[in-house]
Write an enzyme that holds these catalytic residues in place. Sequence first.
Site, PDB file in Angstrom:
ATOM      1  CD  GLU A 104      19.321  -3.722  -3.433  1.00  0.00           C
ATOM      2  OE1 GLU A 104      19.025  -4.331  -2.373  1.00  0.00           O
ATOM      3  OE2 GLU A 104      18.518  -3.004  -4.040  1.00  0.00           O
ATOM      4  CG  HIS A 122      19.854  -6.729  -8.102  1.00  0.00           C
ATOM      5  ND1 HIS A 122      18.520  -6.790  -8.444  1.00  0.00           N
ATOM      6  CD2 HIS A 122      20.066  -5.471  -7.629  1.00  0.00           C
ATOM      7  CE1 HIS A 122      17.945  -5.620  -8.190  1.00  0.00           C
ATOM      8  NE2 HIS A 122      18.869  -4.802  -7.693  1.00  0.00           N
ATOM      9  CG  HIS A 124      17.911  -1.713 -11.526  1.00  0.00           C
ATOM     10  ND1 HIS A 124      18.303  -0.490 -11.008  1.00  0.00           N
ATOM     11  CD2 HIS A 124      17.886  -2.569 -10.470  1.00  0.00           C
ATOM     12  CE1 HIS A 124      18.505  -0.610  -9.711  1.00  0.00           C
ATOM     13  NE2 HIS A 124      18.258  -1.864  -9.364  1.00  0.00           N
ATOM     14  CE1 TYR A 143      12.195 -24.707 -24.325  1.00  0.00           C
ATOM     15  CE2 TYR A 143      10.494 -24.215 -25.953  1.00  0.00           C
ATOM     16  CZ  TYR A 143      11.817 -24.461 -25.635  1.00  0.00           C
ATOM     17  OH  TYR A 143      12.767 -24.464 -26.630  1.00  0.00           O
ATOM     18  CG  HIS A 184      14.320  -3.224  -7.096  1.00  0.00           C
ATOM     19  ND1 HIS A 184      14.583  -3.219  -5.737  1.00  0.00           N
ATOM     20  CD2 HIS A 184      15.528  -3.118  -7.695  1.00  0.00           C
ATOM     21  CE1 HIS A 184      15.890  -3.101  -5.549  1.00  0.00           C
ATOM     22  NE2 HIS A 184      16.484  -3.049  -6.725  1.00  0.00           N
ATOM     23  CE1 TYR A 239      19.222 -28.065 -25.183  1.00  0.00           C
ATOM     24  CE2 TYR A 239      20.520 -26.808 -23.595  1.00  0.00           C
ATOM     25  CZ  TYR A 239      20.030 -26.968 -24.874  1.00  0.00           C
ATOM     26  OH  TYR A 239      20.326 -26.049 -25.835  1.00  0.00           O
TER      27      TYR A 239
END
Length: 243
Positions: A104, A122, A124, A143, A184, A239
């Site tokens: 990837e 990344h 799955h 939110y 994916h 925050y």
Amino acid sequence: MTEQSWNRRGAQGAREEARAVEQARGRRVSPEEAHAWEALVATARRTVADGLVVGTSGNVSVRVGDTVLVTPSGVPYDRLTPRDVTGVALDGGQVLGTLVPTSELPMHLAVYRTTGARAVVHTHAVHATAVSTLVRELPLVHYMAAALGGPVRVAPYATYGTEELAAHMLDALAGRSGCLLQNHGTLTCGDTLDQAYDRTAQLEWMCRLWLTASGVPGLTPSLLTGEQLAEVGERLRGYGQKG
């Protein structure tokens, strides 16, 4: 052979091994890269421990200067060591290590070439992947979508590891720090590995929340409006702890 002679021979062997490793890698690994690799491996292992990936699916990268450190293809994360550091230039050419980078890589490099991100995760993840098969955008069920820049889009399906998938991902990621990949998984990015990982975990949680709420027979989840989400986005800017 005396103990002193043995120690000299052992030290010489260690130096020769180190030189061989550096030659195979193409250049010396900097202290910053070594530290970043350690953090990358820890993050990759965390994706497995937290159930976001199975086996060697998913991948993690972090940018150090103009070098992108990335998990290698098909190697279980619990087997990775400091000797396995794998790095590429922004053009994809390998500059560190001998292991083949993740398949990837086009997605990771696309993020670094077009955004200011310093880390990419990344996965799955099950719930997020399930949502990617159902909608084109994750409904505004919570939110915390504001923490990812707004409604999370779904990138159209394309074969893994292709430039086509990378292009779809970039479109879905525009103005966001995370997106879903149809049939994916997920991709998130951030200033640090911790931030990118936290965004992945948050995205998976929101997907699980929506699937849970939408699965109640006879009821439809209430959703937030764009105005409500924008208000949260402003509040999130202040925050956390300062300094």
